[in-house]
Design an enzyme around this catalytic site. Structure first.
Site, PDB file in Angstrom:
ATOM      1  N   GLY A  32       0.870  -1.181   0.000  1.00  0.00           N
ATOM      2  CA  GLY A  32       0.000   0.000   0.000  1.00  0.00           C
ATOM      3  C   GLY A  32       0.903   1.225   0.000  1.00  0.00           C
ATOM      4  O   GLY A  32       1.747   1.373   0.895  1.00  0.00           O
ATOM      5  N   ALA A  33       0.718   2.070  -0.995  1.00  0.00           N
ATOM      6  CA  ALA A  33       1.634   3.188  -1.175  1.00  0.00           C
ATOM      7  C   ALA A  33       1.742   4.060   0.081  1.00  0.00           C
ATOM      8  O   ALA A  33       2.843   4.447   0.489  1.00  0.00           O
ATOM      9  CB  ALA A  33       1.163   4.034  -2.357  1.00  0.00           C
ATOM     10  N   GLU A  34       0.599   4.345   0.710  1.00  0.00           N
ATOM     11  CA  GLU A  34       0.613   5.268   1.860  1.00  0.00           C
ATOM     12  C   GLU A  34       1.260   4.593   3.068  1.00  0.00           C
ATOM     13  O   GLU A  34       1.954   5.257   3.851  1.00  0.00           O
ATOM     14  CB  GLU A  34      -0.805   5.739   2.186  1.00  0.00           C
ATOM     15  CG  GLU A  34      -1.509   6.424   1.014  1.00  0.00           C
ATOM     16  CD  GLU A  34      -2.117   5.442   0.010  1.00  0.00           C
ATOM     17  OE1 GLU A  34      -2.062   4.224   0.255  1.00  0.00           O
ATOM     18  OE2 GLU A  34      -2.632   5.907  -1.022  1.00  0.00           O
ATOM     19  N   ARG A 223      12.352  10.265 -12.301  1.00  0.00           N
ATOM     20  CA  ARG A 223      12.755   9.712 -13.604  1.00  0.00           C
ATOM     21  C   ARG A 223      13.467   8.363 -13.434  1.00  0.00           C
ATOM     22  O   ARG A 223      14.363   8.025 -14.212  1.00  0.00           O
ATOM     23  CB  ARG A 223      13.694  10.676 -14.311  1.00  0.00           C
ATOM     24  CG  ARG A 223      13.164  12.097 -14.436  1.00  0.00           C
ATOM     25  CD  ARG A 223      14.156  13.003 -15.178  1.00  0.00           C
ATOM     26  NE  ARG A 223      13.918  14.394 -14.833  1.00  0.00           N
ATOM     27  CZ  ARG A 223      12.885  15.118 -15.282  1.00  0.00           C
ATOM     28  NH1 ARG A 223      12.043  14.576 -16.113  1.00  0.00           N
ATOM     29  NH2 ARG A 223      12.728  16.374 -14.901  1.00  0.00           N
ATOM     30  N   ALA A 225      15.990   5.596 -12.932  1.00  0.00           N
ATOM     31  CA  ALA A 225      17.454   5.557 -12.923  1.00  0.00           C
ATOM     32  C   ALA A 225      18.071   6.838 -13.472  1.00  0.00           C
ATOM     33  O   ALA A 225      19.288   7.045 -13.371  1.00  0.00           O
ATOM     34  CB  ALA A 225      17.932   4.357 -13.731  1.00  0.00           C
ATOM     35  N   ALA A 228      15.923  12.752 -10.688  1.00  0.00           N
ATOM     36  CA  ALA A 228      14.662  13.443 -10.372  1.00  0.00           C
ATOM     37  C   ALA A 228      14.895  14.948 -10.410  1.00  0.00           C
ATOM     38  O   ALA A 228      16.040  15.419 -10.400  1.00  0.00           O
ATOM     39  CB  ALA A 228      14.175  13.032  -8.989  1.00  0.00           C
ATOM     40  N   GLY A 251       7.786   0.120  -4.846  1.00  0.00           N
ATOM     41  CA  GLY A 251       7.936   0.843  -3.574  1.00  0.00           C
ATOM     42  C   GLY A 251       8.971   1.954  -3.644  1.00  0.00           C
ATOM     43  O   GLY A 251       9.063   2.769  -2.719  1.00  0.00           O
ATOM     44  N   ALA A 252       9.741   2.018  -4.741  1.00  0.00           N
ATOM     45  CA  ALA A 252      10.793   3.047  -4.820  1.00  0.00           C
ATOM     46  C   ALA A 252      10.185   4.453  -4.856  1.00  0.00           C
ATOM     47  O   ALA A 252      10.726   5.392  -4.264  1.00  0.00           O
ATOM     48  CB  ALA A 252      11.680   2.806  -6.042  1.00  0.00           C
ATOM     49  N   ASP A 254       7.392   5.384  -3.440  1.00  0.00           N
ATOM     50  CA  ASP A 254       6.917   5.709  -2.088  1.00  0.00           C
ATOM     51  C   ASP A 254       8.094   6.082  -1.197  1.00  0.00           C
ATOM     52  O   ASP A 254       8.004   7.011  -0.380  1.00  0.00           O
ATOM     53  CB  ASP A 254       6.171   4.514  -1.478  1.00  0.00           C
ATOM     54  CG  ASP A 254       5.045   4.047  -2.378  1.00  0.00           C
ATOM     55  OD1 ASP A 254       4.444   4.896  -3.055  1.00  0.00           O
ATOM     56  OD2 ASP A 254       4.788   2.833  -2.426  1.00  0.00           O
TER      57      ASP A 254
HETATM   58  O1  KDG Z   1       3.866   1.780  -4.635  1.00  0.00           O
HETATM   59  C1  KDG Z   1       3.899   0.428  -4.331  1.00  0.00           C
HETATM   60  C2  KDG Z   1       2.459   0.084  -4.380  1.00  0.00           C
HETATM   61  O2  KDG Z   1       2.125  -0.132  -5.724  1.00  0.00           O
HETATM   62  C3  KDG Z   1       1.994  -1.079  -3.611  1.00  0.00           C
HETATM   63  O3  KDG Z   1       2.471  -1.131  -2.299  1.00  0.00           O
HETATM   64  C4  KDG Z   1       0.512  -1.249  -3.631  1.00  0.00           C
HETATM   65  O4  KDG Z   1      -0.576   0.790  -3.169  1.00  0.00           O
HETATM   66  C5  KDG Z   1      -0.383  -0.119  -3.936  1.00  0.00           C
HETATM   67  C6  KDG Z   1      -1.102  -0.139  -5.199  1.00  0.00           C
HETATM   68  O5  KDG Z   1      -2.270   0.192  -5.173  1.00  0.00           O
HETATM   69  O6  KDG Z   1      -0.546  -0.459  -6.241  1.00  0.00           O
END
Ligand code: KDG
Length: 313
Positions: A32-34, A223, A225, A228, A251-252, A254
């Protein structure tokens, strides 16, 4: 006092080491991104609250236990016994291609509503961080985001929005008006260079000018690799990516947000803030899992002096 409040859906994610198939092993994780941003911030010593719903099932309880264990405040989280915790599957289809499959339609997380918001905690925070994923989940979830953004903005709390466009959840055409409606109350936009067009039209310079014209104070463009950029009314700051061996880039983005927000909380100057964002992104990309490899504060700079295969004794 909570420095950062974040709102969204936390999921149980099941990762495969190869193509998904019966009899293959899947390893469960928190995703989950958050939640990823919250954990990144907590590891760097910031106080952070996660707001959302999980199901009254083993996955939901494990989500809350993991967040708590990482030092994230979950006192505002709701355990909803009318729906299940959302699931996602990350299939390592080839060494270079990962595919995400969601089972989250009608999930507990998608039922988060404006009534769930810890209004006083948001009002007294320094930052509210939201993503473009949550409004894609349901009408109530979109209202929860828009209401949280309004509460924060009215109280003078800076709002950070990561565009995070998920094509498996909604199209650009669906996402654009919903996210654009938030912009007049947003302090910072974070976007991959390929998703800036969800929130503004034209070239990067045109899009940034339009966002700054709406009152957004800073726009971070990721961006991968290639590094940014952080745009403000004073101009732009660029940073190269930190050279690492990328093993898992999920996750990078986030982690990048966590680094940026952490630097903002520390009162860092813009170049230092962007450096911390790309550094956190590099930590995430060079370790496996959305957030598992993120650094604690003492570890933060260690990656900058690492050569491939090095052992620190
Ligand atoms: O940013 C990583 C996310 O993609 C992952 O943890 C799950 O929040 C998510 C999603 O909806 O894709």
């Amino acid at each position: 006092m909570t420095a950062v409040v974040t709102l969204g859906e936390s999921l149980a994610s099941f990762r495969s080491a190869g193509p998904i198939g019966f009899g293959q092993t899947l390893t469960p994780h928190l995703a989950g991104a958050e939640a990823n941003v919250a954990i990144g911030l907590a590891r760097l010593g910031h106080s952070v609250s996660w707001v959302g719903r999980v199901g009254a099932d083993p996955f939901g309880l494990e989500v809350l236990r993991t967040l708590r264990g990482e030092g994230v405040d979950v006192t505002a989280a709701v355990v909803d016994d009318s729906a299940a915790t959302g699931l996602m599957f990350v299939e390592q289809r080839t060494a270079d291609l990962s595919r995400v499959h969601y089972v989250r339609s009608g999930s507990a997380g998608s039922k988060v509503s404006a009534q769930d918001l810890p209004v006083e905690t948001i009002r007294s925070a320094s930052l509210l961080h939201v993503t473009g994923i949550t409004p894609a989940l349901s009408t109530e979830a979109a209202e929860a985001v828009s209401s949280a953004v309004a509460v924060a903005h009215e109280a003078g709390v800076r709002v950070s929005l990561d565009v995070n466009h998920r094509t498996r959840l909604w199209s650009r055409e669906e996402a654009s008006p919903v996210l654009r409606a938030l912009l007049p109350r947003v302090w910072q936009v974070v976007a991959g260079e390929d998703e800036l067009d969800v929130v503004a039209d034209g070239s990067e310079d045109d899009a940034v000018a339009a966002l700054l014209g709406l009152g957004v104070e800073q726009v971070a463009v990721k961006r991968g690799a290639a590094g940014a950029t952080l745009h403000t009314r004073e101009g732009r700051v660029d940073a190269d990516a930190v050279g690492v061996t990328a093993v898992d880039t999920v996750g990078a983005g986030d982690a990048f947000c966590a680094g940026l927000l952490s630097a903002v909380l520390d009162g860092a100057a813009l170049p230092e803030a962007l450096d911390r964002a790309v550094l956190l992104g590099a930590w995430a990309a060079s370790t496996t899992g959305d957030w598992t490899g993120l650094p604690t504060r003492p570890e933060l700079g260690e990656l900058l002096s690492v050569r491939p295969g090095e052992t620190h004794r």
